[in-house]
Design an enzyme around this catalytic site. Structure first.
Site: not given
Ligand code: ADP
Ligand code: MG
Length: 397
Positions: A35, A196, A349, A372
């Site tokens: 960053r 989620k 992230g 975000g």
């Molecule tokens: P990003 O940071 O890329 O936006 P998120 O924060 O929305 O992604 O989601 C990441 C999390 O989702 C990770 O910690 C990962 O372990 C979890 N995850 C992915 N697949 C599953 C699953 N099948 N069951 C539970 N958690 C999951």
């Molecule tokens: Mg995340």
């Protein structure tokens, strides 16, 4: 189009530059300076053009209180090394000491304010605090795209008091993200994962309107599969999102976007490193088992869609990539995205961390510095930290 800092004269001006130096620290050292590096072009440009630079950033979540371990000293040290020029860090954000230090800045010199979130007024976007912050400067430059979805004093509030323009990183983010939404090379493929559905409802609806294909994985896919009445054993899913998931599936039937769900899953009894697992078709997740990754057949289908894409927008890992071997689905699709001739944008992230752990980050066309913020941008929201910046006047011929 937003007015860029390159469009304005900065020589001798006191420039308040909002950056996102919210970097990971360990033992008082910066462990990942991505960053900081991302903002170097703006900083170098301003210094070379003779600005007197006041850097302002947040670090972590001190919630309006001084937390010694969240002081910005290690960040200022790292920046000084990268710039080859000292960047002294003050222990205050506003006040007479700051005013004096700023008055003593020569053209082409920089200083860094203390962690702006030590001040209560920052996250509250308190007008008094914003005015005090603005008072130190003649011009506000926002280069903190990663924080642009927050209406805080240092990202939005200050613009009420001094002229506000976009930094070079901000311009790059806005241009790249806008182009891929407004005039994407088709097919436009969106990949959404993560835990989620609730975090991503709006972006799913927007992609149903804009994208040609929407590939869903991760814990989010479990919620959709549950909405279709597939048994999910002990898998994570969001019970209270089943209606939303059903609505999305119905909306996808009416849209031109093809929404794809996993056809097979990696399931385990216990989520821990190297735990035993098996691959099952969706519909065959038994009691006592958890779906923690997409299966190889799904990864192959998603990979083929990515290979043929004109544009790929990706947020969220497709499995619990932190726990081997449940990174495999995300990695297989990531390899296809990396190889694809389509223009790929990744934001978030966890997905960026996953790509880095696979050594594939360098093969992605554009890694957004927002998580975000990138999602909000894809949702079509006007980000407060962008809304306050001056528009570029289109010159008449
Ligand atoms: P990003 O940071 O890329 O936006 P998120 O924060 O929305 O992604 O989601 C990441 C999390 O989702 C990770 O910690 C990962 O372990 C979890 N995850 C992915 N697949 C599953 C699953 N099948 N069951 C539970 N958690 C999951
Ligand atoms: Mg995340």
């Amino acid at each position: 189009m937003k007015l860029s800092v390159s469009d304005v004269e900065v020589k001798g001006k006191k420039v308040l530059l909002r950056v996102d130096f919210n970097v990971p620290l360990s033992g008082g050292q910066v462990v990942d300076d991505t960053r900081i590096r991302a903002v170097l072009p703006t900083i170098t440009d301003l210094l070379e053009r003779g600005a007197r630079l006041i850097l302002v950033s947040h670090l972590g979540r001190p919630r309006g209180e001084v937390q010694p371990e969240l002081r910005l000293d290690p960040v200022a040290d790292r920046l000084s090394e990268l710039l080859g020029q000292p960047v002294p860090k003050l222990d205050q954000v506003v006040g007479p000491e700051v005013q004096e230090a700023v008055n003593n800045l020569a053209n082409g010199e920089a200083l860094m304010l203390e962690n702006v979130r030590f001040e209560k007024g920052e996250e509250e976007n308190d007008p008094d605090f914003a005015r005090q912050l603005a008072q130190t400067a003649d011009l506000f430059v926002n280069d903190a795209f990663g924080t642009a979805h927050r209406a805080h004093a240092s990202t939005a509030g200050v613009a009420a008091y001094i002229p506000a323009v976009a930094g070079l990183l901000m311009i790059k983010e806005i241009e790249t993200l806008s182009r891929c939404l407004e005039q994407p090379a088709r097919p436009l493929v969106a990949i959404l994962g993560g835990a989620k559905v609730s975090d991503k409802l709006k972006v799913i609806h927007r992609f149903l309107k804009l994208a040609d294909t929407l590939l869903i994985g991760g814990g989010m896919a479990n919620t959709f599969l549950a909405a279709l009445d597939y048994p999910l054993g002990d898998s994570f899913y969001e019970q209270d999102l089943l209606i939303d998931a059903k609505n999305i599936l119905e909306a996808s039937d009416r849209s031109n976007c093809c929404l794809q769900l996993p056809v097979d899953l990696a399931v385990t009894r216990e989520l821990k490193p190297q735990s035993s697992f098996k691959i099952v078709p969706v519909g065959e997740v038994a009691e006592g088992w958890k779906a923690v990754d997409i299966g190889p057949e799904t990864a192959a289908i998603y990979g083929k869609v990515a290979a043929e894409a004109g544009t790929i927008l990706w947020n969220g890992p497709l499995g619990v990539f932190e726990t081997a071997p449940f990174h495999r689905g995300t990695e297989a699709v990531a390899r296809a995205v990396a190889k694809s001739e389509g223009f790929s944008i990744v934001g978030g992230g966890d997905i960026v961390a996953a790509l880095e752990s696979f050594g594939l980050a360098g093969q992605i066309s554009f890694i957004s510095t927002g998580g975000g913020a990138t999602l909000k941008f894809w949702e079509g929201e006007t980000l407060p930290g962008i809304a306050v910046l001056q528009d570029k006047q289109i010159k008449e011929e």
